[in-house]
Design a protein around this motif. Structure first.
Motif, PDB file in Angstrom:
ATOM      1  N   GLU A 110      74.440  75.844  68.848  1.00 25.05           N
ATOM      2  CA  GLU A 110      74.905  74.568  69.262  1.00 25.05           C
ATOM      3  C   GLU A 110      73.816  73.640  69.979  1.00 25.05           C
ATOM      4  N   ARG A 111      73.826  72.257  69.635  1.00 18.90           N
ATOM      5  CA  ARG A 111      72.832  71.890  70.638  1.00 18.90           C
ATOM      6  C   ARG A 111      73.188  71.688  72.045  1.00 18.90           C
ATOM      7  N   TRP A 112      72.261  71.783  73.074  1.00 18.49           N
ATOM      8  CA  TRP A 112      72.904  71.729  74.567  1.00 18.49           C
ATOM      9  C   TRP A 112      73.391  70.256  74.819  1.00 18.49           C
ATOM     10  N   THR A 113      74.272  70.528  75.896  1.00 16.82           N
ATOM     11  CA  THR A 113      74.892  69.251  76.243  1.00 16.82           C
ATOM     12  C   THR A 113      74.466  68.770  77.592  1.00 16.82           C
ATOM     13  N   ASP A 114      73.410  69.384  78.211  1.00 11.76           N
ATOM     14  CA  ASP A 114      72.656  69.093  79.523  1.00 11.76           C
ATOM     15  C   ASP A 114      71.545  70.063  79.362  1.00 11.76           C
ATOM     16  N   ARG A 115      70.453  69.447  80.049  1.00 11.56           N
ATOM     17  CA  ARG A 115      69.278  70.242  79.998  1.00 11.56           C
ATOM     18  C   ARG A 115      68.357  69.766  81.182  1.00 11.56           C
ATOM     19  N   ILE A 116      67.343  70.715  81.540  1.00 13.01           N
ATOM     20  CA  ILE A 116      66.560  70.413  82.774  1.00 13.01           C
ATOM     21  C   ILE A 116      65.339  71.273  82.123  1.00 13.01           C
ATOM     22  N   VAL A 117      64.304  70.369  81.979  1.00 19.26           N
ATOM     23  CA  VAL A 117      63.030  70.946  81.588  1.00 19.26           C
ATOM     24  C   VAL A 117      61.823  70.687  82.634  1.00 19.26           C
ATOM     25  N   SER A 118      60.956  71.206  82.786  1.00 21.23           N
ATOM     26  CA  SER A 118      59.901  71.191  83.788  1.00 21.23           C
ATOM     27  C   SER A 118      58.836  69.769  83.272  1.00 21.23           C
ATOM     28  N   SER A 119      59.047  69.550  82.071  1.00 16.74           N
ATOM     29  CA  SER A 119      57.890  68.215  81.897  1.00 16.74           C
ATOM     30  C   SER A 119      58.578  67.193  81.692  1.00 16.74           C
ATOM     31  N   SER A 120      59.951  67.094  82.026  1.00 11.05           N
ATOM     32  CA  SER A 120      60.514  65.737  81.837  1.00 11.05           C
ATOM     33  C   SER A 120      59.642  64.390  82.833  1.00 11.05           C
ATOM     34  N   GLY A 121      59.020  64.843  83.888  1.00 14.25           N
ATOM     35  CA  GLY A 121      58.225  63.954  84.354  1.00 14.25           C
ATOM     36  C   GLY A 121      59.091  63.017  85.543  1.00 14.25           C
ATOM     37  N   ASP A 122      60.465  63.384  85.719  1.00 11.94           N
ATOM     38  CA  ASP A 122      61.456  62.648  86.749  1.00 11.94           C
ATOM     39  C   ASP A 122      61.491  63.758  87.815  1.00 11.94           C
ATOM     40  N   TRP A 123      61.000  64.803  88.121  1.00 14.53           N
ATOM     41  CA  TRP A 123      61.088  65.755  89.105  1.00 14.53           C
ATOM     42  C   TRP A 123      59.794  66.528  89.013  1.00 14.53           C
ATOM     43  N   SER A 124      59.504  67.179  90.231  1.00 15.37           N
ATOM     44  CA  SER A 124      58.305  67.900  90.483  1.00 15.37           C
ATOM     45  C   SER A 124      57.834  68.860  89.073  1.00 15.37           C
ATOM     46  N   GLY A 125      58.746  69.642  88.781  1.00 14.18           N
ATOM     47  CA  GLY A 125      58.367  70.645  87.586  1.00 14.18           C
ATOM     48  C   GLY A 125      58.083  71.859  88.277  1.00 14.18           C
ATOM     49  N   ASN A 126      58.077  72.183  89.262  1.00 12.19           N
ATOM     50  CA  ASN A 126      57.557  73.524  89.850  1.00 12.19           C
ATOM     51  C   ASN A 126      58.847  74.652  89.985  1.00 12.19           C
ATOM     52  N   ILE A 127      58.384  75.828  90.153  1.00 13.63           N
ATOM     53  CA  ILE A 127      59.740  76.830  90.012  1.00 13.63           C
ATOM     54  C   ILE A 127      60.463  76.937  91.262  1.00 13.63           C
ATOM     55  N   CYS A 128      60.058  76.249  92.556  1.00  8.39           N
ATOM     56  CA  CYS A 128      60.984  76.122  93.612  1.00  8.39           C
ATOM     57  C   CYS A 128      62.042  75.251  93.192  1.00  8.39           C
ATOM     58  N   ASP A 129      61.516  74.073  92.833  1.00  9.19           N
ATOM     59  CA  ASP A 129      62.763  73.138  92.532  1.00  9.19           C
ATOM     60  C   ASP A 129      63.546  73.368  91.481  1.00  9.19           C
ATOM     61  N   PHE A 130      62.728  74.158  90.526  1.00 11.53           N
ATOM     62  CA  PHE A 130      63.619  74.517  89.166  1.00 11.53           C
ATOM     63  C   PHE A 130      64.733  75.539  89.703  1.00 11.53           C
ATOM     64  N   TYR A 131      64.364  76.490  90.287  1.00 14.09           N
ATOM     65  CA  TYR A 131      65.564  77.334  91.053  1.00 14.09           C
ATOM     66  C   TYR A 131      66.717  76.688  91.615  1.00 14.09           C
ATOM     67  N   PHE A 132      66.455  75.783  92.392  1.00 14.89           N
ATOM     68  CA  PHE A 132      67.534  75.315  93.172  1.00 14.89           C
ATOM     69  C   PHE A 132      68.742  74.571  92.196  1.00 14.89           C
TER      70      PHE A 132
END
Length: 494
Positions: A249-271
């Motif tokens: 199924e398609r996802w209902t929510d998603r976070i990707v590092s390349s979106s450009g609206d946040w830093s995209g680094n692994i520290c922020d991704f983790y939290f």
């Protein structure tokens, strides 16, 4: 004497290769030697044929002793194969079906010996095993093995063309605030930003003495558009699915590092991701003095699983890190193969991290372990929850490690009116059985291989009852059995 019928399970897992070996060593033996060494290990049988029904039969060998001598001469010839990873116990002449055969046990090679290749060129002579046999590794796979040879951590490299401007100041500020909250009065708290980053391994001096970001600092705190300059395939992906009926199924929510609206680094991704996957966990009401404790072993295990994936990933590999959450499970897939045997990782006590500086940075904010206890701790927590056993799958081409964390109770078969029905852990009988099976799994975590009698004594059960639980665990694909009769042993499935 060797019972060839007992080897079928190895063939099904692509861990056995039968060769007639008439007229000397077959040339393909070295491709298979390379393939097994670079994957999970396996057995090469000389003087054995595989029948149409997938069973094995021995055939006469004219001179097994000469075959063994030729094999040792060849495996030590660097123009034939680059490294010998075998000892005397790995090559034996045994009797089977009235004939003598040669059994060569090829272990999984240590990362320092990989790639194991034929001839003199690793890029043309490196093989691995898959479901269809031996295949020649791609250049990317060979490069990944060569990277893992080094004893210097991958993330310690100095980015000598970058400056602190490549790092996200907000991420650094939030990280320092968390560290100050957890370690008040720490000696690094009052340091200037560059000095602080130098202390934690996020920056280091280049050949000219200037402080530059390290690979770890770039990954942990960098802007995504700067990270991909060094790691072209860097990509972090979190997908949330609201139904578990189908996994496509398609996802209902998603976070990707390349979106450009946040830093995209692994520290922020983790939290960001941890807050998503932890939000559905029920927190028991517990006081320590007058303070409510909102943390549980399950929360800690989830943090460990997420941090492990980020810490052990090979960010130079061509596929990114993907986390998928369904109501009944979480799947974490990161680029890079295990640097130690998976069985050793499940037992614990052995650690061979790919990115040691990242471990240090996460440890400073109380995330992650250094002692090689991560996977055993996660399995133990899941067993105490009465949930299905977490599954680890290691795949190649590209190298990838996938951890699946079920979020539902393990099921067992119980008899009701002469019929078998599924009973969940909440039922009285099911709950007792699941606790007993959890005890067995915990014992096999601490003791990698054991007989049913040893397991029964360790968990306080009759041997007959222990065998029943073991049969259920085998059916659930949590345990595998090896050998027959009194020699039968049980171990965790990897």
């Amino acid at each position: 004497m060797l019972d060839l019928s007992q080897l079928s399970k190895y063939r099904e897992n692509n861990r056995i290769e039968a060769k007639k070996a008439q007229g000397g060593l077959p040339h393909s033996i070295w491709e298979t030697y390379s393939a097994f060494a670079n994957a999970f290990g396996g057995y090469i049988l000389l003087g054995v044929v595989e029948n149409a029904d997938k069973s094995f039969s021995s055939v006469p060998l004219s001179s097994p002793e000469k075959l063994v001598a030729d094999f040792w001469n060849s495996v030590n010839n660097h123009s034939i194969v680059n490294v010998n990873i075998l000892s005397d116990r790995n090559v034996q002449i045994v009797e089977s079906g009235g004939n003598q055969i040669v059994v060569i046990e090829v272990p999984r090679a240590d990362r320092h010996d990989k790639p194991v290749y034929t001839g003199v060129d690793p890029f043309s002579g490196t093989y691995r095993r898959n479901g269809e046999g031996d295949y020649r590794c791609t250049k990317d796979e060979v490069r990944a093995m060569l990277r893992d040879q080094a004893d210097i951590s991958q993330d310690a490299r100095v980015m000598d063309t970058m400056t602190i401007d490549c790092l996200d100041t907000d991420t650094i500020r939030r990280y320092r605030q968390r560290m100050d909250n957890l370690r008040p009065g720490h000696v690094w708290s009052e340091l200037a930003v560059e000095d602080f980053l130098h202390r934690i391994g996020a920056m280091a001096r280049d050949a000219d003495g200037k402080l530059r970001p390290t690979a770890a600092g770039l990954l942990m705190f960098g802007h995504e558009y700067e990270i991909v300059r060094e790691f072209p395939h860097y990509f972090l992906d979190y997908q949330e699915h609201d139904r578990s009926a189908t996994e496509d199924e398609r996802w209902t929510d998603r976070i990707v590092s390349s979106s450009g609206d946040w830093s995209g680094n692994i520290c922020d991704f983790y939290f960001r991701v941890y807050n998503r996957i932890a939000q559905d966990i029920k927190v028991p009401f517990k006081l320590e003095g007058t303070d409510r404790i909102d943390d549980t072993p399950l929360h800690k295990a989830l943090r460990e699983a997420l941090a492990n994936a980020l810490i052990h990933a090979d960010y130079y590999d061509r596929r990114g890190l993907v986390i998928q959450k369904w109501p009944d499970k979480i799947r974490i897939a990161n680029p890079g193969a295990f640097r130690i045997n998976v069985q050793e990782a499940l037992v614990g006590g052995v650690s061979d991290p790919r990115n040691e500086s990242l471990i240090k940075m996460f440890n400073l904010i109380n995330v992650g372990e250094r002692a090689g206890s991560g996977l055993p701790s996660i399995r133990s927590v899941w067993q105490k929850q009465g949930w299905q056993v977490p599954e680890i799958v290691e795949a190649f081409n590209p190298d990838r490690t996938t951890l699946t964390l079920p979020l539902s109770a393990a099921k067992m078969a119980v008899k009701s009116g002469g019929k078998k029905v599924a009973a969940k852990n909440g039922d009285k009988e099911g709950g007792i059985a699941e606790r007993r099976k959890a005890d067995i799994l915990q014992y096999l975590t601490d003791t990698p291989k054991a007989a049913s009698k040893e397991i029964a004594e360790a968990v306080g059960l009759q041997v007959s009852r222990t065998k029943m639980y073991l049969a259920e665990l085998i059916e659930q694909e949590a345990v595998v059995a090896e050998g027959a009769g009194r020699a039968r042993k049980y171990r965790l499935k990897t």
